[in-house]
Design an enzyme around this catalytic site. Structure first.
Site, PDB file in Angstrom:
ATOM      1  N   LYS A 238      52.358 150.032 -14.314  1.00 36.66           N
ATOM      2  CA  LYS A 238      53.125 149.639 -15.954  1.00 36.66           C
ATOM      3  C   LYS A 238      51.769 149.775 -16.730  1.00 36.66           C
ATOM      4  CE  LYS A 238      56.774 146.373 -15.211  1.00 36.66           C
ATOM      5  NZ  LYS A 238      57.516 145.233 -15.917  1.00 36.66           N
TER       6      LYS A 238
ATOM      7  N   GLU B 166      49.218 133.386 -11.452  1.00 39.16           N
ATOM      8  CA  GLU B 166      50.012 134.428 -10.956  1.00 39.16           C
ATOM      9  C   GLU B 166      49.744 134.639  -9.482  1.00 39.16           C
ATOM     10  OE1 GLU B 166      51.941 136.139 -12.976  1.00 39.16           O
ATOM     11  OE2 GLU B 166      51.086 135.949 -15.020  1.00 39.16           O
TER      12      GLU B 166
ATOM     13  N   LYS C 139      52.704 142.209  -4.186  1.00 38.96           N
ATOM     14  CA  LYS C 139      53.040 143.167  -5.602  1.00 38.96           C
ATOM     15  C   LYS C 139      53.268 144.517  -5.119  1.00 38.96           C
ATOM     16  CE  LYS C 139      52.982 144.073 -10.245  1.00 38.96           C
ATOM     17  NZ  LYS C 139      52.334 143.968 -11.530  1.00 38.96           N
TER      18      LYS C 139
ATOM     19  N   HIS D  47      58.474 133.414 -15.641  1.00 41.54           N
ATOM     20  CA  HIS D  47      58.169 134.033 -17.219  1.00 41.54           C
ATOM     21  C   HIS D  47      59.142 133.803 -18.161  1.00 41.54           C
ATOM     22  CE1 HIS D  47      54.839 135.680 -14.727  1.00 41.54           C
ATOM     23  NE2 HIS D  47      54.680 136.352 -15.647  1.00 41.54           N
TER      24      HIS D  47
ATOM     25  N   ARG E  42      62.103 144.045  -8.410  1.00 44.65           N
ATOM     26  CA  ARG E  42      60.789 143.800  -9.266  1.00 44.65           C
ATOM     27  C   ARG E  42      60.805 142.424 -10.151  1.00 44.65           C
ATOM     28  NH1 ARG E  42      56.811 148.637 -10.941  1.00 44.65           N
ATOM     29  NH2 ARG E  42      55.160 147.635 -12.186  1.00 44.65           N
TER      30      ARG E  42
ATOM     31  N   GLU F 233      61.314 149.512 -11.635  1.00 50.90           N
ATOM     32  CA  GLU F 233      61.883 148.072 -12.140  1.00 50.90           C
ATOM     33  C   GLU F 233      63.245 148.231 -12.442  1.00 50.90           C
ATOM     34  OE1 GLU F 233      60.001 145.951 -15.460  1.00 50.90           O
ATOM     35  OE2 GLU F 233      59.950 144.430 -14.544  1.00 50.90           O
TER      36      GLU F 233
ATOM     37  N   HIS G  79      48.779 133.497 -21.527  1.00 52.22           N
ATOM     38  CA  HIS G  79      49.764 133.681 -20.514  1.00 52.22           C
ATOM     39  C   HIS G  79      49.942 132.972 -19.254  1.00 52.22           C
ATOM     40  CE1 HIS G  79      52.796 136.407 -18.755  1.00 52.22           C
ATOM     41  NE2 HIS G  79      52.065 136.462 -18.079  1.00 52.22           N
TER      42      HIS G  79
ATOM     43  N   ARG H  87      49.220 165.143 -21.292  1.00 49.60           N
ATOM     44  CA  ARG H  87      50.563 164.685 -20.661  1.00 49.60           C
ATOM     45  C   ARG H  87      50.264 164.149 -19.306  1.00 49.60           C
ATOM     46  NH1 ARG H  87      52.134 169.680 -22.741  1.00 49.60           N
ATOM     47  NH2 ARG H  87      53.250 169.472 -24.877  1.00 49.60           N
TER      48      ARG H  87
ATOM     49  N   ASN I 119      59.134 138.167 -12.117  1.00 47.17           N
ATOM     50  CA  ASN I 119      58.864 137.190 -13.343  1.00 47.17           C
ATOM     51  C   ASN I 119      59.419 135.798 -13.314  1.00 47.17           C
ATOM     52  OD1 ASN I 119      58.613 139.570 -15.069  1.00 47.17           O
ATOM     53  ND2 ASN I 119      60.810 140.038 -14.948  1.00 47.17           N
TER      54      ASN I 119
ATOM     55  N   HIS J 277      57.500 133.234 -21.475  1.00 44.52           N
ATOM     56  CA  HIS J 277      57.450 133.935 -22.804  1.00 44.52           C
ATOM     57  C   HIS J 277      57.986 133.141 -23.777  1.00 44.52           C
ATOM     58  CE1 HIS J 277      57.400 137.849 -20.142  1.00 44.52           C
ATOM     59  NE2 HIS J 277      56.190 137.423 -20.406  1.00 44.52           N
TER      60      HIS J 277
HETATM   61  N1  LIG Z   1      50.608 146.255 -16.755  1.00 57.84           N
HETATM   62  C1  LIG Z   1      51.435 144.953 -16.096  1.00 57.84           C
HETATM   63  O1  LIG Z   1      52.021 145.138 -15.090  1.00 57.84           O
HETATM   64  C2  LIG Z   1      50.864 143.783 -16.560  1.00 57.84           C
HETATM   65  C3  LIG Z   1      51.226 142.308 -15.770  1.00 57.84           C
HETATM   66  C4  LIG Z   1      50.859 141.148 -16.257  1.00 57.84           C
HETATM   67  C5  LIG Z   1      50.244 141.340 -17.497  1.00 57.84           C
HETATM   68  N2  LIG Z   1      49.860 142.333 -18.263  1.00 57.84           N
HETATM   69  C6  LIG Z   1      49.286 142.472 -19.386  1.00 57.84           C
HETATM   70  O2  LIG Z   1      48.097 141.904 -19.045  1.00 57.84           O
HETATM   71  C7  LIG Z   1      47.456 141.389 -20.399  1.00 57.84           C
HETATM   72  C8  LIG Z   1      46.534 140.073 -20.102  1.00 57.84           C
HETATM   73  O3  LIG Z   1      45.499 140.388 -19.406  1.00 57.84           O
HETATM   74  P1  LIG Z   1      44.167 139.341 -19.249  1.00 57.84           P
HETATM   75  O4  LIG Z   1      44.715 138.297 -18.855  1.00 57.84           O
HETATM   76  O5  LIG Z   1      43.182 140.073 -18.274  1.00 57.84           O
HETATM   77  O6  LIG Z   1      43.758 139.663 -20.760  1.00 57.84           O
HETATM   78  P2  LIG Z   1      42.371 140.168 -21.350  1.00 57.84           P
HETATM   79  O7  LIG Z   1      42.234 141.636 -20.833  1.00 57.84           O
HETATM   80  O8  LIG Z   1      42.427 139.888 -22.799  1.00 57.84           O
HETATM   81  O9  LIG Z   1      41.152 139.318 -20.642  1.00 57.84           O
HETATM   82  C9  LIG Z   1      40.835 137.964 -20.872  1.00 57.84           C
HETATM   83  C10 LIG Z   1      39.506 137.831 -21.626  1.00 57.84           C
HETATM   84  O10 LIG Z   1      38.480 137.747 -20.646  1.00 57.84           O
HETATM   85  C11 LIG Z   1      37.490 138.708 -21.241  1.00 57.84           C
HETATM   86  N3  LIG Z   1      37.118 139.437 -19.752  1.00 57.84           N
HETATM   87  C12 LIG Z   1      37.954 140.199 -18.800  1.00 57.84           C
HETATM   88  N4  LIG Z   1      37.052 140.257 -17.769  1.00 57.84           N
HETATM   89  C13 LIG Z   1      35.984 139.615 -17.844  1.00 57.84           C
HETATM   90  C14 LIG Z   1      34.640 139.569 -17.193  1.00 57.84           C
HETATM   91  N5  LIG Z   1      34.743 139.882 -16.038  1.00 57.84           N
HETATM   92  N6  LIG Z   1      33.649 138.618 -17.679  1.00 57.84           N
HETATM   93  C15 LIG Z   1      33.599 138.237 -18.892  1.00 57.84           C
HETATM   94  N7  LIG Z   1      35.033 138.324 -19.729  1.00 57.84           N
HETATM   95  C16 LIG Z   1      35.992 138.944 -19.177  1.00 57.84           C
HETATM   96  C17 LIG Z   1      38.064 139.735 -22.095  1.00 57.84           C
HETATM   97  O11 LIG Z   1      37.368 140.414 -22.800  1.00 57.84           O
HETATM   98  C18 LIG Z   1      39.205 138.883 -22.646  1.00 57.84           C
HETATM   99  O12 LIG Z   1      38.469 138.203 -23.887  1.00 57.84           O
HETATM  100  C19 LIG Z   1      48.621 141.129 -21.329  1.00 57.84           C
HETATM  101  O13 LIG Z   1      48.484 142.133 -22.420  1.00 57.84           O
HETATM  102  C20 LIG Z   1      49.881 141.243 -20.177  1.00 57.84           C
HETATM  103  O14 LIG Z   1      50.860 141.973 -21.118  1.00 57.84           O
HETATM  104  C21 LIG Z   1      50.397 143.727 -17.704  1.00 57.84           C
HETATM  105 ZN   LIG Z   2      52.379 137.093 -15.919  1.00 59.88          ZN
END
Ligand SMILES: NC(=O)c1ccc[n+]([C@@H]2O[C@H](COP(=O)([O-])OP(=O)(O)OC[C@H]3O[C@@H](n4cnc5c(N)ncnc54)[C@H](O)[C@@H]3O)[C@@H](O)[C@H]2O)c1
Ligand SMILES: [Zn+2]
Ligand SMILES: NC(=O)c1ccc[n+]([C@@H]2O[C@H](COP(=O)([O-])OP(=O)(O)OC[C@H]3O[C@@H](n4cnc5c(N)ncnc54)[C@H](O)[C@@H]3O)[C@@H](O)[C@H]2O)c1
Ligand SMILES: [Zn+2]
Lengths: 377, 377
Positions: free
Chosen positions: B153, B195, B236, B257, B250, B246, B275, B131, B254, B261
């Site tokens: 989040k 972003e 942020k 987005h 917040r 949110e 993305h 938990r 978006n 999306h």
């Molecule tokens: N929680 C939130 O508030 C929030 C906000 C925006 C996006 N997200 C989420 O984030 C995700 C996307 O994140 P992302 O773009 O980082 O994707 P990701 O985690 O898939 O990373 C992108 C790619 O880069 C590689 N990678 C990452 N760091 C690296 C490094 N230093 N060296 C070599 N390779 C590396 C990863 O293995 C992957 O293949 C989505 O699932 C999205 O929904 C969440």
């Molecule tokens: Zn985004």
């Protein structure tokens, strides 16, 4: 709000004080029939998913469905298999996806109709769908009405252990229809009663004495039942309000549970021993062990055993059908459950009926010797 | 706390103010090498599970493992497959059970080393194990450093939709080693940059102007990179502090987005469009649509598109390889994402660069007409 005078008369309200997340537990015979209006009054315009198991669906869902329909609440039922095995990752995913498929949004509500299994699973699902849906508990087992539906702990089991995965998620409302307990099996009713007795033993000697005098009315479904459920909820709500996230005094609620959990594990969580039966034996053992440590009188253990036996609960390890591990085997299970910290165990012990306390320095050797004596007696 | 002068010099701290759950984001080149001492100083005696994906494990895990070992922190690595598909119930169960199997307790810590996928999945797992376990984010993608690691989040996807299941769970600490971005692919780096630009476009026109002048330093790994990450996190963090769960402002985050999306959905979340690329096109569309609604000047959209194109991001729907749905198809995807409330859409629109606002009454017909014109142009 529309309600019959009859329902209003039977009702007791217990407030759980948790700041902005405070909520009511309503307790009374016939509340299922006014569930719709109670929910509509608090959550106007909400749609609902009702999660329940097949047993409870057969016994109680039609009444709830009728009441929700009468209040204009659109309902999607999610009916799952009964039993502890449903508190699993697989079932969590199933329930979560059913709620999403019903296109419920954050302003809608997820209703748990059932015992502790349904409450724990559904509460957890509602905690994580859209990062938190509104949630109403309608507990239908005695254990759920006096224990699991109060306090906001939700969760599932994994092969690594019971209740190790979950969330704290408080409901908007708890509706405990004491009449719903009429369809519960006598064995499950008795098991829940062990938790009722626990509240007396923890810190309310007068309540324990009242139970000794009035338990028959609770089992028979007289007004004593509402009083017992309300007293139990009030007692747990007080502990929870003081320690929502279980860092301190909330541990008192585990009276009898260290021994009980070890016995449940020893019987592989089978129907050789249901949870409340383990708690019943565990509470007797906790009193006897306390007497052995010169913390209370041996008479206290005798009195506890007498009452629990009178209602039909097991009070001795030898009443458990089949073989049990020896003292070392039980100690290993206790250590697994509790984690020995710096060589000592934390136990809930007692200075007498209604005078339980948290003992953080119990020598495992004493527990082992006590178990050996008890098993050999 | 021991640290080299060099690491201390490079470091910027951003405080996320959330009452008792406030925490620091440390930003600087080389932070991975002092992660052990930073964590040991804050969580003395904690053991750690490090969850990461195979790409990041190859590129960055050895440095983190060495630093944790040097600080005497015992580590259990959990290495999973890279990619969005890992944000699933199955992988959640896997990570949760690995953490339990490592016998981590509530005082221990779960570390997410990776991009947003690892951060979202690991944060969610740490929210539900016992938990709520303590949690440290070490974001290694630009998107994760400026966006997903800030705000608490966490979550996973189901076939019903993206990020519909999860928890709010704040970390104890975020360590953004800007040097770790050197191994990120250029395409992923650019996607994260969309972003960064977003924060300027939302409410910080001077930052957008600074980006126009200094983006090369960010990409090349100069000190501009730390400034850009820190400015983004600060922006942020401010929004999150004002609206943790949110319910209001917040939503400004978006910007771009809603269109983005829809385009991601239209391309089935494939590598036709990642993305940040969808967000890049979406931000341009949001400015153009705002101009069409006479809310800002067409020059604003031109300026946004010029800068995003300059860094190598797509800015036009026609740059997406393969077929796209028509305007009606895109509208259907937008409606699915946003839920049309009483016939109008909520969009983030703008009065100009740095002047975004929440528009709750956007007529779908206007959006459809705008998309039709754009697709036919
Ligand atoms: N929680 C939130 O508030 C929030 C906000 C925006 C996006 N997200 C989420 O984030 C995700 C996307 O994140 P992302 O773009 O980082 O994707 P990701 O985690 O898939 O990373 C992108 C790619 O880069 C590689 N990678 C990452 N760091 C690296 C490094 N230093 N060296 C070599 N390779 C590396 C990863 O293995 C992957 O293949 C989505 O699932 C999205 O929904 C969440
Ligand atoms: Zn985004
Ligand atoms: N969350 C907490 O704080 C907390 C506290 C204590 C126990 N628990 C959990 O509660 C669970 C045990 O709860 P339980 O004893 O209610 O078990 P349960 O939910 O399995 O119910 C027991 C049985 O009674 C049936 N049943 C329930 N209500 C009925 C009714 N009105 N009529 C006919 N049949 C009915 C069920 O189908 C089931 O077969 C355990 O998983 C335990 O971990 C949670
Ligand atoms: Zn119990």
């Amino acid at each position: 709000m529309t309600m019959t005078a009859e329902a209003a008369a039977a009702r007791i309200a217990v407030r759980v004080e948790l700041g902005t997340r405070s909520y009511d537990i309503l307790i009374g015979r016939g509340l299922l029939d006014v569930a719709g209006s109670e929910i509509a009054a608090r959550l106007p315009g909400a749609r609902a998913a009702v999660v329940t198991d097949r047993n409870v669906a057969a016994a109680q869902l039609p009444r709830l469905a009728a009441s929700l329909a009468a209040a204009g609440i659109e309902v999607v039922p999610v009916i799952i298999a009964p039993g502890e095995a449903s508190k699993s990752f697989g079932m969590l995913e199933h329930v979560v996806r059913q709620v999403l498929a019903a296109r419920l949004e954050r302003r809608d509500v997820v209703i748990a109709l059932g015992g502790g299994v349904i409450g724990d699973l559904t509460g957890f699902a509602s905690a994580i769908v859209r990062r938190g849906m509104r949630f109403v508990q309608i507990p239908t087992s005695l254990l759920a009405q006096v224990d699991s539906s109060v306090g906001g702990k939700t969760g599932i089991n994994t092969p690594e252990g019971k209740n190790l995965v979950g969330a704290f998620h408080q409901p908007e409302l708890v509706l405990a229809d004491t009449g719903a307990l009429d369809t519960l099996s006598p064995r499950e009713f008795r098991a829940g009663y062990a938790e009722v007795a626990k509240y007396g033993l923890i810190n309310d000697a007068p309540f324990f004495a009242w139970l000794e005098a009035n338990w028959r009315g609770i089992f028979a479904g007289g007004p004593e039942r509402e009083h017992a459920v309300a007293t139990s909820c009030r007692s747990k709500a007080k502990v929870v309000a003081a320690d929502e996230h279980e860092t301190g005094e909330r541990a008192l609620l585990n009276l009898g549970h260290t021994f009980g959990h070890a016995l449940e594990a020893a019987t592989h969580y089978s129907d050789r021993l249901v949870h409340g039966e383990g708690v019943s034996i565990g509470m007797v053992l906790a009193h006897r062990f306390s007497a052995r440590m010169n913390l209370c009188s041996p008479d206290d253990g005798r009195r506890v055993a007498r009452h629990l036996a009178e209602v039909g609960l097991p009070t001795e390890m030898r009443q458990i059908p089949g073989e049990l591990p020896d003292a070392d085997g039980l100690m290993a299970l206790i250590a697994q459950d509790k984690k020995v910290s710096r060589g000592t165990l934390t136990f809930i012990l007692t200075h007498g009926i209604g005078e339980s306390f948290i003992a953080r320095d119990v020598p495992p050797a004493e527990v082992r010797a006590f178990l050996r004596e008890t098993l050999e007696a």
